[in-house]
Structure formats: structure tokens, C-alpha cells
Design a protein around this motif. Structure first.
Motif, PDB file in Angstrom:
ATOM      1  N   LEU A 193      15.283 -47.096  42.813  1.00 11.61           N
ATOM      2  CA  LEU A 193      16.312 -47.118  41.771  1.00 11.61           C
ATOM      3  C   LEU A 193      17.534 -46.263  42.093  1.00 11.61           C
ATOM      4  N   ASP A 194      17.600 -45.696  43.298  1.00  7.96           N
ATOM      5  CA  ASP A 194      18.866 -45.099  43.741  1.00  7.96           C
ATOM      6  C   ASP A 194      19.913 -46.194  43.859  1.00  7.96           C
ATOM      7  N   VAL A 195      21.174 -45.850  43.551  1.00  8.26           N
ATOM      8  CA  VAL A 195      22.289 -46.784  43.676  1.00  8.26           C
ATOM      9  C   VAL A 195      23.306 -46.187  44.644  1.00  8.26           C
ATOM     10  N   GLY A 217      12.560 -50.909  45.904  1.00  5.82           N
ATOM     11  CA  GLY A 217      11.302 -50.525  46.523  1.00  5.82           C
ATOM     12  C   GLY A 217      11.541 -49.916  47.879  1.00  5.82           C
ATOM     13  N   THR A 218      10.916 -48.760  48.153  1.00  6.94           N
ATOM     14  CA  THR A 218      11.190 -48.019  49.389  1.00  6.94           C
ATOM     15  C   THR A 218       9.910 -47.603  50.106  1.00  6.94           C
ATOM     16  N   SER A 219       8.769 -48.164  49.713  1.00  5.31           N
ATOM     17  CA  SER A 219       7.495 -47.835  50.348  1.00  5.31           C
ATOM     18  C   SER A 219       7.125 -48.923  51.341  1.00  5.31           C
ATOM     19  N   SER A 220       6.405 -48.533  52.380  1.00  6.53           N
ATOM     20  CA  SER A 220       5.932 -49.518  53.364  1.00  6.53           C
ATOM     21  C   SER A 220       4.508 -49.943  53.028  1.00  6.53           C
ATOM     22  N   GLY A 221       4.217 -51.216  53.221  1.00  6.17           N
ATOM     23  CA  GLY A 221       2.853 -51.708  53.125  1.00  6.17           C
ATOM     24  C   GLY A 221       2.338 -51.885  51.715  1.00  6.17           C
ATOM     25  N   THR A 222       2.152 -50.785  51.010  1.00  9.17           N
ATOM     26  CA  THR A 222       1.609 -50.832  49.655  1.00  9.17           C
ATOM     27  C   THR A 222       2.454 -49.963  48.736  1.00  9.17           C
ATOM     28  N   PRO A 223       2.464 -50.265  47.438  1.00  3.57           N
ATOM     29  CA  PRO A 223       3.170 -49.385  46.506  1.00  3.57           C
ATOM     30  C   PRO A 223       2.427 -48.065  46.336  1.00  3.57           C
ATOM     31  N   THR A 224       3.147 -47.035  45.959  1.00  2.00           N
ATOM     32  CA  THR A 224       2.550 -45.746  45.625  1.00  2.00           C
ATOM     33  C   THR A 224       2.986 -45.368  44.215  1.00  2.00           C
ATOM     34  N   ARG A 225       2.598 -44.198  43.768  1.00  2.00           N
ATOM     35  CA  ARG A 225       2.877 -43.825  42.384  1.00  2.00           C
ATOM     36  C   ARG A 225       4.368 -43.843  42.060  1.00  2.00           C
ATOM     37  N   HIS A 226       5.205 -43.440  43.022  1.00  2.00           N
ATOM     38  CA  HIS A 226       6.634 -43.317  42.746  1.00  2.00           C
ATOM     39  C   HIS A 226       7.495 -44.314  43.521  1.00  2.00           C
TER      40      HIS A 226
END
Length: 317
Positions: free
Chosen positions: A301-303, A7-16
Motif C-alpha cells: 500500500l505504499d504509493v 503485494g510485496t512478498s515472494s511466494g506466499t503472503p505473510t502477516r503484513h
């Protein structure tokens, strides 16, 4: 070390992009570690090869929900999957208290022990052969922490030219010398200590939680090859938002990473307003203007793999 961004979004999830979660694997064995567990983290894990049976510890950086709301569901699923191995929950005390209340109020019975490690009790929060995890305090609206992960491996390297000079051909006797045995050759005893050197490889990554002052990680970044840190905004947006949210900009982070001579930098925890091509380009441009190392913008999902020479490679999702 291998890092899988969940997960790479702040605060809330977004579409991607989901909210914060990061899986850490090492070459030391199957055990892996989860840093933060925002809502939906277990769904992201289903898109990876990682098993909840091998998760050794969950390290929560701070109490905000986008970093911990996924924890009860994840641990419940591990129990339903018949996990029995004990688990360490490395977290601030309020996270532990909330988890305990959730267990009681939702009738959650786990078939394995969860041991709480209070991040405020001592700097060293996890230790195993070859592995040390230390916490470092950050600056946020609530107590927040970074985790410094150090992995050490040992290998024996043969002095090839010296061995060739003896006339001993490559083969089983070379392997014996490498494993510490002395061997006989042409009437002489070749001592392992004379023909083999022990080499220690160390990889260090600093994994930050929410933080308005990257410079607080200067000691943690001493000797580190990689820093993973939030860059919620560009500096222009941070100036408009003001100091209230207590997050970092790409500029603040880049200036610190440059001053600390960290060779690799991964930015994450992006505001939804930057999660488009233009916004991400602005974050990268701001970073590269002030940082001369290798910079990356993380995607879900980047590694990323950090090797013993300090090189970072990425496999995009």
C-alpha cells in the motif's frame, strides 16, 4: 506516473505483506493498469481509491501462482460490480489457457470482453495516445517478463521575457498565444510560434517480474528514471539457497542499477526470512553499498509518484 504496491512478498503472503500486485496510474486519464495479480490482490485494492471500472489492462509477468492466482476472482468481482468496458489481459499463453479453463469449470460469465494479448507475440503489448507498454524477457524457471511503461505529455510554455519585451500585459492574450492563436497588439501581429514552445515530458518506469539476471533489462532501462525489481534475498542467503529458485539478490540488482545509471530503484518481492527489521536493513545496506541512486524498499500500500523531472516521492501506508 503513480505506483501503488498491492503485494510485496515472494511466494506466499505473510502477516503484513501480500503476494505480488502493482497498480499503475498515469496523468493521461482515469485508466489504470495492474501488473501481476497474486491471490488476495482484490482485497488490497479495496484499501485504495482505485475502481475496477477504470482498470484498462492486467499485465501478468509469468505463470507462477503468486503472480496470477488472484486473477479469476478479481475479474469476477469486476463483473459483479457491473463492469461493461472491455479489458486487455496481457499475459503468457499458459495464463490465458488457465483462465479460460477456470471460466468454463466454475461457470464464470463476465458481462465484458476480455481480450488476450500474448506477451510473446510482439514487444509492444499496449499503446494509447501518450502511452506505450513494452515487454522484455527475463530469466526465471518459467518464461518471465518485465514491462517498460512510457508516458509522454505535451505542454506549451510561453517565452515570458520575450512577451514582456513587447509590452503585452499578462492576461487573455497570453493564454491565446499559448493555445496557438496569433494576436494583435499595438498594431502588430504577435505570432504564437514566436512566443510559445512545445515541450514534451517523458516518464519511463521498468517493472520487472521474477528474474535471476537483472542485466537482461539494460536495453529496457535506457532512458528510464525508475526500476522496480525483485530482490528476494540478500547475496548471502542467495548463495546458500543456490541457483534453483532463479531469483535476484539486492546486491545483483544494485550492481546492475548502478551500471545502467538508473536514478531510482524500488526493491520488492522479499522472502519471508527478510521481512523483519533486521532483514530489511540488511537488504537496504547491501543495496546502498553498490548503488548511488535513490533506493527504496516497497511496503504493501505504499504509493510512489514519478514526476516529469525524474523525481520519486513516496507516501507510506
Amino acid at each position: 506516473m503513480k505506483l501503488t504496491f498491492l503485494g510485496t512478498s515472494s511466494g506466499t503472503p505473510t502477516r503484513h505483506r501480500n503476494v505480488s500486485g502493482l497498480a499503475v496510474q498515469t496523468v493521461l486519464g482515469a485508466d489504470w493498469f495492474l501488473v501481476d495479480c497474486g491471490e488476495g490482490t482484490q482485497h488490497r485494492l479495496l484499501q485504495t481509491p482505485l475502481s475496477l471500472h477504470d482498470m484498462a489492462a492486467v499485465c501478468i509477468t509469468h505463470v507462477h501462482g503468486d503472480h496470477c492466482y488472484g486473477l479469476p476472482g478479481l475479474l469476477a468481482s469486476a463483473g459483479m460490480g457491473k463492469r461493461t468496458k472491455p479489458l486487455k489481459l496481457i499475459a503468457p499463453l499458459p495464463v490465458w489457457q488457465w483462465f479460460q479453463a477456470t471460466r468454463e469449470l466454475t461457470d464464470l460469465h463476465l458481462p465484458y470482453e476480455v481480450e488476450h494479448v500474448d506477451v510473446d507475440a510482439q514487444p509492444l503489448v499496449y499503446e494509447a495516445p501518450g502511452l506505450r507498454i513494452e515487454r522484455h524477457a527475463l530469466r526465471h524457471r518459467v518464461p518471465s517478463h518485465a514491462y517498460r511503461v512510457q508516458v509522454q505529455t505535451h505542454r506549451t510554455r510561453l517565452k515570458v521575457e520575450a512577451l514582456k519585451a513587447t509590452g503585452l500585459p499578462p492576461g487573455p492574450l497570453w493564454r491565446a498565444l499559448q493555445t496557438g492563436e496569433d494576436v494583435r497588439f499595438n498594431g502588430d501581429v504577435l505570432r504564437s510560434a514566436d512566443f510559445a514552445d512545445m515541450q514534451t515530458d517523458t516518464a519511463v518506469a521498468v517493472l520487472g517480474g521474477d528474474n535471476a539476471e537483472p542485466a537482461l533489462l539494460r536495453d529496457a532501462c535506457e532512458g528510464a528514471q525508475l526500476l522496480v525489481h525483485e530482490a528476494t534475498y540478500t547475496q548471502e542467503v542467495l548463495d546458500k539457497v543456490g541457483p534453483g529458485p532463479m531469483h535476484s539478490s539486492a546486491r545483483l540488482l544494485a550492481e546492475f542499477a548502478q551500471s545502467a545509471a538508473v536514478p531510482n530503484l524500488i526493491l520488492t518481492h522479499f522472502s519471508a526470512r527478510h521481512q523483519n527489521e533486521e532483514g530489511l536493513a540488511a537488504l537496504m545496506a547491501e543495496t546502498q553499498a553498490r548503488y548511488g541512486g535513490h533506493a527504496f524498499l516497497a511496503n504493501d500500500l505504499d504509493v510512489y509518484e514519478l514526476d516529469s523531472t525524474g523525481q520519486v516521492t513516496v507516501t507510506r501506508a
